[in-house]
Design an enzyme around this catalytic site. Structure first.
Site, PDB file in Angstrom:
ATOM      1  N   HIS A   1      37.491  41.924  43.803  1.00  0.00           N
ATOM      2  CA  HIS A   1      36.853  42.287  42.525  1.00  0.00           C
ATOM      3  C   HIS A   1      35.988  43.534  42.693  1.00  0.00           C
ATOM      4  CE1 HIS A   1      38.359  38.587  40.894  1.00  0.00           C
ATOM      5  NE2 HIS A   1      37.663  37.845  41.724  1.00  0.00           N
TER       6      HIS A   1
ATOM      7  N   ASP B   1      33.278  39.166  46.053  1.00  0.00           N
ATOM      8  CA  ASP B   1      34.684  39.080  46.446  1.00  0.00           C
ATOM      9  C   ASP B   1      35.173  40.523  46.499  1.00  0.00           C
ATOM     10  OD1 ASP B   1      37.521  39.089  46.186  1.00  0.00           O
ATOM     11  OD2 ASP B   1      37.510  37.105  45.277  1.00  0.00           O
TER      12      ASP B   1
ATOM     13  N   GLU C   1      29.866  34.354  41.480  1.00  0.00           N
ATOM     14  CA  GLU C   1      30.848  35.325  41.971  1.00  0.00           C
ATOM     15  C   GLU C   1      31.175  36.346  40.886  1.00  0.00           C
ATOM     16  OE1 GLU C   1      34.540  33.606  43.240  1.00  0.00           O
ATOM     17  OE2 GLU C   1      35.361  35.563  43.809  1.00  0.00           O
TER      18      GLU C   1
ATOM     19  N   ARG D   1      45.430  41.272  46.396  1.00  0.00           N
ATOM     20  CA  ARG D   1      45.255  39.813  46.549  1.00  0.00           C
ATOM     21  C   ARG D   1      46.116  39.231  47.658  1.00  0.00           C
ATOM     22  NH1 ARG D   1      40.807  37.124  46.057  1.00  0.00           N
ATOM     23  NH2 ARG D   1      40.116  37.146  43.917  1.00  0.00           N
TER      24      ARG D   1
ATOM     25  N   GLU E   1      40.698  34.384  50.572  1.00  0.00           N
ATOM     26  CA  GLU E   1      41.149  33.838  49.283  1.00  0.00           C
ATOM     27  C   GLU E   1      42.290  34.730  48.783  1.00  0.00           C
ATOM     28  OE1 GLU E   1      39.066  32.467  45.146  1.00  0.00           O
ATOM     29  OE2 GLU E   1      39.032  34.585  45.711  1.00  0.00           O
TER      30      GLU E   1
ATOM     31  N   GLU F   1      39.786  39.543  34.223  1.00  0.00           N
ATOM     32  CA  GLU F   1      39.767  38.073  34.254  1.00  0.00           C
ATOM     33  C   GLU F   1      38.644  37.491  33.414  1.00  0.00           C
ATOM     34  OE1 GLU F   1      40.388  36.204  38.103  1.00  0.00           O
ATOM     35  OE2 GLU F   1      41.063  38.102  38.926  1.00  0.00           O
TER      36      GLU F   1
ATOM     37  N   HIS G   1      34.099  36.662  49.740  1.00  0.00           N
ATOM     38  CA  HIS G   1      35.535  36.405  49.674  1.00  0.00           C
ATOM     39  C   HIS G   1      36.278  37.632  50.160  1.00  0.00           C
ATOM     40  CE1 HIS G   1      36.007  32.903  46.565  1.00  0.00           C
ATOM     41  NE2 HIS G   1      35.951  32.482  47.809  1.00  0.00           N
TER      42      HIS G   1
HETATM   43  C1  LER Z   1      37.835  33.152  42.449  1.00  0.00           C
HETATM   44  O1  LER Z   1      37.175  33.113  43.656  1.00  0.00           O
HETATM   45  C2  LER Z   1      38.280  34.507  42.122  1.00  0.00           C
HETATM   46  O2  LER Z   1      38.134  35.409  42.891  1.00  0.00           O
HETATM   47  C3  LER Z   1      38.858  34.772  40.808  1.00  0.00           C
HETATM   48  O3  LER Z   1      39.700  35.893  40.849  1.00  0.00           O
HETATM   49  C4  LER Z   1      39.560  33.619  40.179  1.00  0.00           C
HETATM   50  O4  LER Z   1      39.723  33.933  38.847  1.00  0.00           O
HETATM   51 MN    MN Z   2      37.056  35.114  44.812  1.00  0.00          MN
END
Ligand code: LER
Ligand code: MN
Length: 276
Positions: free
Chosen positions: A188, A185, A152, A217, A246, A158, A211
């Protein structure tokens, strides 16, 4: 496409991006809210009793979409590129246990920050090689069990390694294994990628799972991310896998889950009717 929701055990850290905790409670709620599956956020296989889990899923007519492993990094401190061989060996043990579990629960393993990072004093080339070697070891372990390992891309705030989908696709090509893939995701991607729908389409051969969260978020619909663009990109690529919610459990777990289900389940229905 099917819609899942990420859930965790009762003792998951407070900052885990899951709406519900405790598997029995979460599975009951996920079914009640109309999701098709649950993504199991685990730190190790021993956290669940496979028989009880299978029976709960059957009882509520839900599938396990995937096993996600954020806590392997956040709680156990284990990751692929650790310079210490004994830590990498423990990392492999934990992932092998999760791969064994995944044979009966979704066949997909997520690797987020447990992939590791560029550490001070460690040559970048070594980090990348340790990452590739660990991916190969786990893919080879999983291949005859029909388990795919999905990396991912995670935003720069992060982690400092594999931030965009494009970077992920480039590095994963070097792993050269049939059961390696990407788990984009959109939260991100909104920070790191040049486009969202366009990059999903362009890298679709590597995309095994996605995701969903909005730009903040929170549940889709509560921020400024364009989910029509996401759905169009996936549709142009012919994606037919899982999408998983998520998100933060805010303003409270049930409200967040309801917002997500109300926003995305009708879109998933339209997607499956070929309307994107
Ligand atoms: C985990 O799926 C994710 O998206 C991250 O932001 C967790 O650190
Ligand atoms: Mn994620």
């Amino acid at each position: 496409m099917k819609l899942s929701v990420a859930v965790a055990g009762q003792n998951a850290p407070a900052d885990a991006f899951v709406v519900w905790r405790g598997f029995e409670h979460s599975i009951r709620k996920a079914a009640e809210f109309g999701f098709h599956g649950v993504e199991l956020a685990l730190k190790e296989a021993a956290e669940v009793n496979p028989k009880e889990l299978a029976s709960l899923l059957t009882q509520h007519n839900l599938e396990a979409s995937c096993i996600s492993t954020g806590q392997v990094f956040a709680v156990l401190g284990l990751y692929f590129t650790h310079p210490d061989e004994s830590v990498r060996s423990r990392t492999l043990d934990v992932f092998r246990g999760l791969i064994d579990l995944a044979t009966d629960f979704g066949g997909l393993i997520n690797v987020g920050r447990a992939r590791g990072y560029y550490a001070e004093g460690q040559p970048r080339q070594q980090t990348e090689q340790l990452f590739i070697d660990t991916c190969r070891t786990l893919c080879d372990y999983g291949v005859n069990k029909n388990v795919t390992i999905m990396i991912e891309p995670v935003n720069r705030y992060e982690i400092n390694f594999i931030n965009s989908v494009a970077e992920g696709a480039e590095l994963l090509a070097k792993v050269e294994r049939p059961n390696i893939g990407l788990m984009p995701d959109v939260f991100h991607m909104n920070i790191e990628d040049v486009t969202i729908g366009g990059e999903l389409e362009r890298n679709i051969d590597m995309v095994k799972y996605v995701h969903f969260a909005d730009s903040n978020r929170h549940a889709p619909g509560q921020g400024h991310l364009d989910f029509d663009d996401v759905m169009h990109g996936l549709a142009r690529g012919g994606y037919d896998g899982w999408a998983s919610i998520e998100i933060l459990p805010k303003p409270d777990p049930d409200t967040a889950a309801r917002q997500a289900a109300e926003a995305m389940l009708p879109m998933i229905d339209r997607y499956n009717r070929g309307e994107y």
